[in-house]
Each structure stands twice: as structure tokens, then as C-alpha cells.
Motif scaffolding. Structure first.
Motif, short mmCIF file in Angstrom:
data_model
loop_
_atom_site.label_atom_id
_atom_site.label_comp_id
_atom_site.label_asym_id
_atom_site.label_seq_id
_atom_site.Cartn_x
_atom_site.Cartn_y
_atom_site.Cartn_z
N LYS A 15 0.82 -1.22 -0.24
CA LYS A 15 -0.10 -0.04 0.08
C LYS A 15 0.91 1.44 -0.07
N SER A 16 1.77 1.19 0.84
CA SER A 16 2.62 2.36 1.03
C SER A 16 3.46 2.79 -0.36
N VAL A 17 3.99 1.54 -0.79
CA VAL A 17 4.94 1.64 -2.14
C VAL A 17 4.18 2.19 -3.16
N ILE A 18 2.97 1.58 -3.53
CA ILE A 18 2.09 2.34 -4.66
C ILE A 18 1.81 3.54 -4.25
N GLY A 19 1.22 3.79 -2.98
CA GLY A 19 0.96 5.04 -2.77
C GLY A 19 2.01 6.43 -2.85
N SER A 20 3.24 6.11 -2.89
CA SER A 20 4.31 6.74 -3.10
C SER A 20 4.38 7.01 -4.52
N ILE A 170 6.43 -3.36 7.28
CA ILE A 170 7.14 -2.65 8.44
C ILE A 170 7.67 -1.27 7.90
N LEU A 171 8.47 -1.33 6.67
CA LEU A 171 9.08 0.11 6.31
C LEU A 171 8.12 1.21 6.28
N GLY A 172 6.68 0.71 5.83
CA GLY A 172 5.75 1.61 5.39
C GLY A 172 4.93 2.05 6.64
N SER A 173 4.85 1.46 7.90
CA SER A 173 4.33 1.69 8.97
C SER A 173 4.94 2.27 10.16
N PRO A 174 4.35 3.38 10.90
CA PRO A 174 5.20 4.17 11.90
C PRO A 174 4.87 3.47 13.09
N ASN A 223 12.53 0.49 -1.09
CA ASN A 223 11.15 0.47 -0.21
C ASN A 223 10.99 -1.03 0.10
N GLY A 224 12.02 -2.10 -0.17
CA GLY A 224 11.68 -3.40 0.22
C GLY A 224 11.25 -4.21 -0.93
N VAL A 225 11.29 -3.73 -2.15
CA VAL A 225 10.68 -4.50 -3.27
C VAL A 225 11.97 -4.99 -4.19
#
Length: 231
Positions: A15-20, A170-174, A223-225
């Protein structure tokens, strides 16, 4: 903003990867995107049920089911990225990020509580590796199946000690940080491919081209991908 709107189905794990990337995708493809977030299996189920989805990302086995059923043209299915399974701990807990099998076994064995996504690909992958490592009897009773996104929230709030989830989550979660990253030898990586449905507007192929462009490789890796090839 472009007048053409496309629905993109995005796994919670990225989610955070595509969001960015959303703004860059919209600019490059000349479309507006409306993201819908869900677990990998549910994304395929959404398409099978006839609900709208123009572009989607999911595990290759689910996309192959969609192509076999005629919902996706084989030429509109490409590899997107590979994500490692990892262990999250509360941010600031300190300590190294372990990556060896013996170290991960020790970490899981000593854990007081471990959350995982019960209905997701990462959860099934985690339970599978527990079985292969012979840890079900020892570690299993301290593992808690949870809903999508809930394990990392529980770790951040101090409600559980660890969460086993994709590294991208993990990388995209505070509030959380990696405690461990599963090595290749354990075969716990999670592959995701990207597809365009047969009912999508032609602009959807421009989104697919953007997401599979080599120009994104470095940004995705940060971003871990990592990229992979469909078998």
C-alpha cells in the motif's frame, strides 16, 4: 487532473509503495487512479465477483487463475516485485536485524507473542515455515491470527511483541522497525505481479508499462521490493 479514472487494486503489503508512486503513475499514464486496498487473495476474488478493477496487483497464482478464467489477457500479466517476509518489533526497541535461520528460530522461540495476518499470503507463508522448521508445537501457541494491517498496529501499541509481515509493511508503518528478515534459504518471499483486466480502458496498459519499467527498480528496492521473473 485527467478525466479518465481507473481503479487500481493494491495489496495491503505494498500500500505505501504504490501510494508513493501514485502521482508519478497518474502523470505518466494521463489517468486518475482510485486505489482499493485489500489482501492478495481478496483482490482476485473481487475480480471474479464482477466488481470493478482496471489494474491490479496480486500473487502470480491468483492472476493465473484470472487469466485461465478469461478475466485477464495473458499479455496483460507481468511480474512486479518480490517482498521478503520479516519480523516487526516496536520502534526503538534496539538490537540487530537478524537474517540467519538459526537467529530467527531463536527469536521466534523466545517471543512472548507474535501476530500475523490470518487470511493473507504472508500469514500462510509464516505458518508454512513454522511447519518446515518444526516450530509449530513450541511457537504456535503464542501466535495470533489477525486482520489485515492489525499485526503492525498491535506491535506499535505494545499489545504484542512481534508481527510477522512483509518487509514493505514494516518499512511503511509508523511505530515499528524490522527485527528480522527471513533469508532466501527459507523460501518465504512473496511475489506479486501486475495485471490489467479485459474490461479496462486502454489507458490501463500505460499504468502497467510504468509499474514494470526498469526505471523504477532502484526506487522499489529502497522500499523493500526487488524485481523477479515470472516462471
Amino acid at each position: 487532473m485527467p478525466s479518465q479514472e481507473l481503479v487500481i487494486l493494491v495489496p495491503l503489503a505494498i500500500k505505501s509503495v504504490i501510494g508513493s508512486l501514485r502521482g508519478c503513475i497518474e502523470q505518466a499514464a494521463g489517468v486518475s487512479l482510485r486505489p482499493v486496498h485489500d489482501l492478495n487473495p481478496a483482490i482476485a476474488e473481487r475480480v471474479f465477483s464482477g466488481r470493478r478493477g482496471d489494474i491490479g496487483l496480486s500473487n502470480p497464482q491468483y492472476v493465473r487463475q484470472l487469466t485461465d478464467a478469461g478475466y485477464v489477457d495473458r499479455a496483460a500479466h507481468r511480474a512486479f516485485g518480490r517482498v521478503r517476509l520479516a519480523v516487526a518489533r516496536q520502534h526503538g526497541a534496539g538490537g540487530p536485524v537478524v537474517t540467519g535461520t538459526e537467529e530467527i528460530v531463536a527469536l521466534l522461540t523466545s517471543a512472548q507473542s507474535i501476530g500475523y495476518t490470518g487470511a493473507g499470503t504472508s500469514g500462510r507463508t509464516f505458518l508454512g515455515v513454522l511447519g518446515r522448521l518444526g516450530l509449530v508445537a513450541n511457537v504456535g501457541p503464542r501466535c495470533r491470527p489477525m486482520g489485515g494491517g492489525a499485526p503492525v498496529l498491535a506491535v506499535a501499541a505494545g499489545e504484542i511483541e512481534f508481527a510477522v509481515v512483509p518487509l514493505t509493511t514494516i518499512l511503511g508503518s509508523p511505530g515499528v522497525e524490522p527485527a528480522a528478515i527471513f533469508p532466501d534459504e527459507l523460501d518465504t518471499h512473496i511475489d506479486m505481479s501486475v495485471f490489467v483486466t479485459r474490461t479496462a480502458a486502454p489507458e490501463a496498459m500505460a499504468v502497467l508499462d510504468f509499474l514494470t519499467s526498469p526505471e523504477l527498480d532502484a526506487q522499489l528496492a529502497a522500499n523493500g521490493v526487488s524485481r523477479f521473473t515470472l516462471g
